[in-house]
Design a protein around this motif. Structure first.
Motif, PDB file in Angstrom:
ATOM      1  N   ASN A   1     -53.430  -6.277  -8.152  1.00  0.00           N
ATOM      2  CA  ASN A   1     -54.084  -7.538  -7.800  1.00  0.00           C
ATOM      3  C   ASN A   1     -53.085  -8.657  -7.533  1.00  0.00           C
ATOM      4  OD1 ASN A   1     -56.689  -9.124  -7.678  1.00  0.00           O
ATOM      5  ND2 ASN A   1     -55.634 -10.274  -9.276  1.00  0.00           N
ATOM      6  N   ALA A   2     -52.030  -8.726  -8.323  1.00  0.00           N
ATOM      7  CA  ALA A   2     -51.054  -9.806  -8.195  1.00  0.00           C
ATOM      8  C   ALA A   2     -50.052  -9.574  -7.075  1.00  0.00           C
ATOM      9  CB  ALA A   2     -50.298  -9.997  -9.515  1.00  0.00           C
ATOM     10  N   GLY A   3     -50.071  -8.392  -6.469  1.00  0.00           N
ATOM     11  CA  GLY A   3     -49.099  -8.058  -5.438  1.00  0.00           C
ATOM     12  C   GLY A   3     -48.191  -6.938  -5.916  1.00  0.00           C
ATOM     13  N   THR A   4     -47.525  -6.277  -4.990  1.00  0.00           N
ATOM     14  CA  THR A   4     -46.646  -5.184  -5.362  1.00  0.00           C
ATOM     15  C   THR A   4     -45.455  -5.720  -6.164  1.00  0.00           C
ATOM     16  OG1 THR A   4     -45.307  -5.347  -3.350  1.00  0.00           O
ATOM     17  CG2 THR A   4     -47.252  -3.926  -3.258  1.00  0.00           C
ATOM     18  N   MET A   5     -44.955  -4.905  -7.043  1.00  0.00           N
ATOM     19  CA  MET A   5     -43.772  -5.295  -7.812  1.00  0.00           C
ATOM     20  C   MET A   5     -42.591  -5.522  -6.875  1.00  0.00           C
ATOM     21  SD  MET A   5     -42.411  -6.078 -10.655  1.00  0.00           S
ATOM     22  CE  MET A   5     -43.657  -5.549 -11.847  1.00  0.00           C
ATOM     23  N   GLU A   6     -42.513  -4.734  -5.818  1.00  0.00           N
ATOM     24  CA  GLU A   6     -41.432  -4.876  -4.845  1.00  0.00           C
ATOM     25  C   GLU A   6     -41.423  -6.279  -4.237  1.00  0.00           C
ATOM     26  OE1 GLU A   6     -39.812  -2.501  -0.877  1.00  0.00           O
ATOM     27  OE2 GLU A   6     -41.983  -2.671  -1.212  1.00  0.00           O
ATOM     28  N   LEU A   7     -42.596  -6.752  -3.817  1.00  0.00           N
ATOM     29  CA  LEU A   7     -42.661  -8.074  -3.180  1.00  0.00           C
ATOM     30  C   LEU A   7     -42.468  -9.193  -4.190  1.00  0.00           C
ATOM     31  CD1 LEU A   7     -43.069  -9.956  -0.843  1.00  0.00           C
ATOM     32  CD2 LEU A   7     -45.548  -9.667  -1.063  1.00  0.00           C
ATOM     33  N   ARG A   8     -43.100  -9.077  -5.345  1.00  0.00           N
ATOM     34  CA  ARG A   8     -42.954 -10.141  -6.338  1.00  0.00           C
ATOM     35  C   ARG A   8     -41.502 -10.268  -6.808  1.00  0.00           C
ATOM     36  NH1 ARG A   8     -46.618  -8.923 -10.918  1.00  0.00           N
ATOM     37  NH2 ARG A   8     -46.920  -6.859 -10.006  1.00  0.00           N
ATOM     38  N   SER A   9     -40.811  -9.155  -6.912  1.00  0.00           N
ATOM     39  CA  SER A   9     -39.395  -9.198  -7.278  1.00  0.00           C
ATOM     40  C   SER A   9     -38.578  -9.857  -6.168  1.00  0.00           C
ATOM     41  CB  SER A   9     -38.873  -7.782  -7.546  1.00  0.00           C
ATOM     42  OG  SER A   9     -39.534  -7.205  -8.649  1.00  0.00           O
ATOM     43  N   ALA A  10     -38.926  -9.559  -4.918  1.00  0.00           N
ATOM     44  CA  ALA A  10     -38.221 -10.174  -3.786  1.00  0.00           C
ATOM     45  C   ALA A  10     -38.477 -11.684  -3.740  1.00  0.00           C
ATOM     46  CB  ALA A  10     -38.667  -9.513  -2.481  1.00  0.00           C
ATOM     47  N   ILE A  11     -39.682 -12.095  -4.087  1.00  0.00           N
ATOM     48  CA  ILE A  11     -39.999 -13.529  -4.129  1.00  0.00           C
ATOM     49  C   ILE A  11     -39.202 -14.213  -5.235  1.00  0.00           C
ATOM     50  CG2 ILE A  11     -41.833 -15.192  -4.655  1.00  0.00           C
ATOM     51  CD1 ILE A  11     -43.775 -13.235  -3.227  1.00  0.00           C
ATOM     52  N   CYS A  12     -39.111 -13.562  -6.382  1.00  0.00           N
ATOM     53  CA  CYS A  12     -38.309 -14.126  -7.480  1.00  0.00           C
ATOM     54  C   CYS A  12     -36.862 -14.326  -7.037  1.00  0.00           C
ATOM     55  CB  CYS A  12     -38.351 -13.206  -8.696  1.00  0.00           C
ATOM     56  SG  CYS A  12     -39.942 -13.184  -9.559  1.00  0.00           S
ATOM     57  N   HIS A  13     -36.325 -13.361  -6.330  1.00  0.00           N
ATOM     58  CA  HIS A  13     -34.949 -13.460  -5.836  1.00  0.00           C
ATOM     59  C   HIS A  13     -34.820 -14.618  -4.849  1.00  0.00           C
ATOM     60  CE1 HIS A  13     -30.945 -12.157  -4.596  1.00  0.00           C
ATOM     61  NE2 HIS A  13     -31.343 -12.271  -3.339  1.00  0.00           N
ATOM     62  N   LYS A  14     -35.770 -14.734  -3.955  1.00  0.00           N
ATOM     63  CA  LYS A  14     -35.760 -15.830  -2.971  1.00  0.00           C
ATOM     64  C   LYS A  14     -35.785 -17.191  -3.655  1.00  0.00           C
ATOM     65  CE  LYS A  14     -38.470 -18.888  -0.486  1.00  0.00           C
ATOM     66  NZ  LYS A  14     -37.812 -20.171  -0.684  1.00  0.00           N
ATOM     67  N   LEU A  15     -36.693 -17.345  -4.619  1.00  0.00           N
ATOM     68  CA  LEU A  15     -36.829 -18.632  -5.310  1.00  0.00           C
ATOM     69  C   LEU A  15     -35.567 -18.990  -6.089  1.00  0.00           C
ATOM     70  CD1 LEU A  15     -40.524 -18.279  -6.534  1.00  0.00           C
ATOM     71  CD2 LEU A  15     -39.686 -19.857  -4.781  1.00  0.00           C
ATOM     72  N   LYS A  16     -34.905 -17.987  -6.635  1.00  0.00           N
ATOM     73  CA  LYS A  16     -33.665 -18.229  -7.370  1.00  0.00           C
ATOM     74  C   LYS A  16     -32.550 -18.638  -6.424  1.00  0.00           C
ATOM     75  CE  LYS A  16     -30.911 -18.103 -10.967  1.00  0.00           C
ATOM     76  NZ  LYS A  16     -31.017 -19.100 -12.061  1.00  0.00           N
ATOM     77  N   GLU A  17     -32.384 -17.898  -5.342  1.00  0.00           N
ATOM     78  CA  GLU A  17     -31.273 -18.126  -4.429  1.00  0.00           C
ATOM     79  C   GLU A  17     -31.446 -19.374  -3.571  1.00  0.00           C
ATOM     80  OE1 GLU A  17     -28.375 -16.245  -4.209  1.00  0.00           O
ATOM     81  OE2 GLU A  17     -29.182 -15.453  -6.091  1.00  0.00           O
ATOM     82  N   GLU A  18     -32.640 -19.616  -3.119  1.00  0.00           N
ATOM     83  CA  GLU A  18     -32.870 -20.712  -2.172  1.00  0.00           C
ATOM     84  C   GLU A  18     -33.357 -21.994  -2.827  1.00  0.00           C
ATOM     85  OE1 GLU A  18     -34.080 -17.785   1.584  1.00  0.00           O
ATOM     86  OE2 GLU A  18     -35.452 -19.359   0.937  1.00  0.00           O
ATOM     87  N   ASN A  19     -34.031 -21.888  -3.970  1.00  0.00           N
ATOM     88  CA  ASN A  19     -34.672 -23.061  -4.569  1.00  0.00           C
ATOM     89  C   ASN A  19     -34.166 -23.400  -5.965  1.00  0.00           C
ATOM     90  OD1 ASN A  19     -36.891 -21.321  -2.933  1.00  0.00           O
ATOM     91  ND2 ASN A  19     -37.089 -23.486  -2.440  1.00  0.00           N
ATOM     92  N   GLY A  20     -33.329 -22.549  -6.513  1.00  0.00           N
ATOM     93  CA  GLY A  20     -32.835 -22.796  -7.856  1.00  0.00           C
ATOM     94  C   GLY A  20     -33.896 -22.673  -8.925  1.00  0.00           C
ATOM     95  N   LEU A  21     -34.882 -21.810  -8.697  1.00  0.00           N
ATOM     96  CA  LEU A  21     -36.005 -21.646  -9.612  1.00  0.00           C
ATOM     97  C   LEU A  21     -36.002 -20.243 -10.202  1.00  0.00           C
ATOM     98  CD1 LEU A  21     -38.787 -23.313  -7.419  1.00  0.00           C
ATOM     99  CD2 LEU A  21     -37.665 -24.305  -9.416  1.00  0.00           C
ATOM    100  N   SER A  22     -36.126 -20.144 -11.510  1.00  0.00           N
ATOM    101  CA  SER A  22     -36.126 -18.851 -12.183  1.00  0.00           C
ATOM    102  C   SER A  22     -37.543 -18.450 -12.579  1.00  0.00           C
ATOM    103  CB  SER A  22     -35.241 -18.907 -13.432  1.00  0.00           C
ATOM    104  OG  SER A  22     -33.881 -19.117 -13.074  1.00  0.00           O
ATOM    105  N   TYR A  23     -38.005 -17.337 -12.033  1.00  0.00           N
ATOM    106  CA  TYR A  23     -39.314 -16.777 -12.365  1.00  0.00           C
ATOM    107  C   TYR A  23     -39.175 -15.282 -12.576  1.00  0.00           C
ATOM    108  CZ  TYR A  23     -41.351 -21.162 -10.653  1.00  0.00           C
ATOM    109  OH  TYR A  23     -41.667 -22.482 -10.471  1.00  0.00           O
TER     110      TYR A  23
END
Length: 477
Positions: free
Chosen positions: A137-159
């Motif tokens: 329901n929340a999305g694939t682990m593959e995509l959610r992990s990729a989003i976490c990486h994006k937010l860390k690298e581009e936005n300085g946000l840790s999730y």
């Protein structure tokens, strides 16, 4: 007689005899059942009928049942919501084009570029490889992990992945967040001009939208003092959109820090940071994620997606990131609403995030074209007297003040006295579809989407200029 025969209807000719119903009623075409009724009026659109008791149950058999009026009332929640003008105008313009009218459509916020090839191929391969079933329901682990990486690298946000919820577009992400945190009577603070859906989302949650006006002279940026003056114990949400739809304004970090200091003083106040246009930004402007500011991670629900920067509007994919408590609530709503997003789109989104920082060369190429189009429109409308412009720093919209053309009576059309009538006039006379500013909370302006080719924009400007000259002829010297 057998037990089966005793409990079933027997047949005389082609007619069924039902136990407990007199045979003189057998010509009836419909049956109504009621219990413990001696004599009851049946409301209908025709003459009244009577229900009479027959043994333990009450039965009426009539030759034809009177038509009962259907209750067509709607939920007060639905009646409180206004339809989207951008959708309505886009649909109207599309219908005109299909009817052969050469309308130039500059209403929808949809990039004219194709989805980058690498992303499209990932979607095609997903189908070929059988990734066509439900995802979590929340999305694939593959995509959610990729989003976490994006937010860390581009936005300085840790999730972590359990703090990410993938939905069918950023719009769904926002409305689920509003529904998750707002109670009836709560207030949602919305700077104007605003995206058309924000106030309606608040109303759907039985919350009250509180509009905070801004001015074109201040580049449509929220005044922190105004924000502070409007906060009450009912204030629950502040919605910020940077880069902005419809104005293209980008909030500088210093201003966001001032807003964050105010938010920090109000324990109930949360922030939805709509960052869907994050990558469509023009130097020297830079993007700051609100959640990255001191003390704001716990207060902020960050919304983003793939529609705008990656030209993936039809793929319908967005996401929200925030504290697990709030994201889990959004997840629960989604589980009973749409369930998970498209498995194919999620595979394509992983490829999109793999293009490189801020979308890599593919996005940079599109942003370069958007900037060229912006510069053309700002220059062209800057040549017209009495037109006010705030140069967009991001997104692909020009929110232009044409209120000096209001108040004119046009033969065969009527009076142009507000943004809606001006847009109707331009659609009628110039055959250009634009969105009136009143849809965004500012009736002095109209919104022009430059998510269209430069040649299309050049033709549109030529038509608009001619229509404006007719509307307001130059004063003889």
């Amino acid at each position: 007689m057998s037990a089966a025969a005793a409990t079933s209807s027997s047949r005389i000719g082609s007619r069924a005899i039902i136990p407990g119903i007199q045979s003189d009623s057998l010509n009836s075409k419909s049956i109504s059942f009621s219990s413990n009724l001696q004599s009851l009026s049946l409301k209908s659109s025709g003459p009244k009928r009577q229900l009479y008791s027959h043994g333990k149950g009450s039965v009426v058999i009539t030759q034809s049942m009177d038509r009962v009026e259907v209750d067509i009332s709607l939920s007060p929640r639905v009646n409180a919501v206004k339809p989207s003008k951008t959708v309505a105008i886009t649909d109207q313009a599309t219908a005109l084009v299909q009817a052969g009218v050469p309308v130039i459509r500059l209403a929808a916020g949809e990039p004219d570029f194709d989805t980058p090839t690498a992303i499209a191929e990932a979607g095609i391969n997903a189908i070929r490889e059988g990734h066509t079933r439900y995802t979590p329901n929340a999305g694939t682990m593959e995509l959610r992990s990729a989003i976490c990486h994006k937010l860390k690298e581009e936005n300085g946000l840790s999730y972590t992945p359990d703090q990410i919820l993938v939905s069918n577009g950023a719009k769904q992400s926002i409305v689920q967040a509003v529904l998750a945190v707002c109670s009836p009577g709560d207030e949602v603070l919305i700077p104007a001009p605003y995206w058309v859906s924000y106030p309606e989302m608040a109303r759907m949650a039985d919350a009250t939208p509180v509009i905070l006006p801004t001015s074109i002279s201040e580049d449509f940026l929220l005044d922190p003092k105004l924000l502070e003056s409007k906060l009450t114990e009912k204030s629950r949400l502040l919605i910020l959109c940077s880069p902005s739809n419809p104005t293209g304004s980008v909030y500088p970090r210093k201003l966001l820090e001032e807003i964050a200091q105010i938010v920090a003083r109000h324990p109930r106040l949360l922030v939805i940071s709509d960052e869907i246009y994050e990558h469509i930004i023009y130097a020297p402007a830079t993007h700051t994620s609100f959640a990255s500011l001191p003390g704001m991670w716990d207060r902020t629900l960050t919304v983003n997606g793939f529609s705008k920067a990656f030209a993936m509007t039809g793929w319908r994919l967005g996401y929200i990131a925030g504290p697990k408590h709030f994201v889990s609530a959004c997840n629960k709503i989604q589980s009973q609403f749409t369930s998970g997003a498209s498995s194919i789109s999620q595979k394509a989104a992983v490829a999109a995030l793999g293009l490189g920082f801020a979308g890599g060369e593919a996005v940079a190429t599109m942003v370069k074209a958007f900037r060229e189009r912006r510069d053309f429109l700002v220059s062209s409308f800057g040549e017209i007297d009495d037109v006010k412009i705030s140069e967009p720093r991001g997104a692909f919209y020009l929110f232009i003040d044409l209120s000096s053309y209001y108040g004119v009576e046009v033969d065969g059309f009527g009076t142009v006295d507000n943004s809606e009538s001006l847009c109707r006039y331009l659609l009628d006379k110039a055959q250009v579809a634009l969105v009136p500013g009143d849809a965004f909370g500012d009736d002095t302006c109209i919104r022009i989407s430059y998510a269209a080719s430069l040649s299309t924009l050049q033709a549109a400007v030529e038509r608009i200029k001619k229509a404006l000259v007719t509307l307001k002829p130059p004063v003889p010297v």
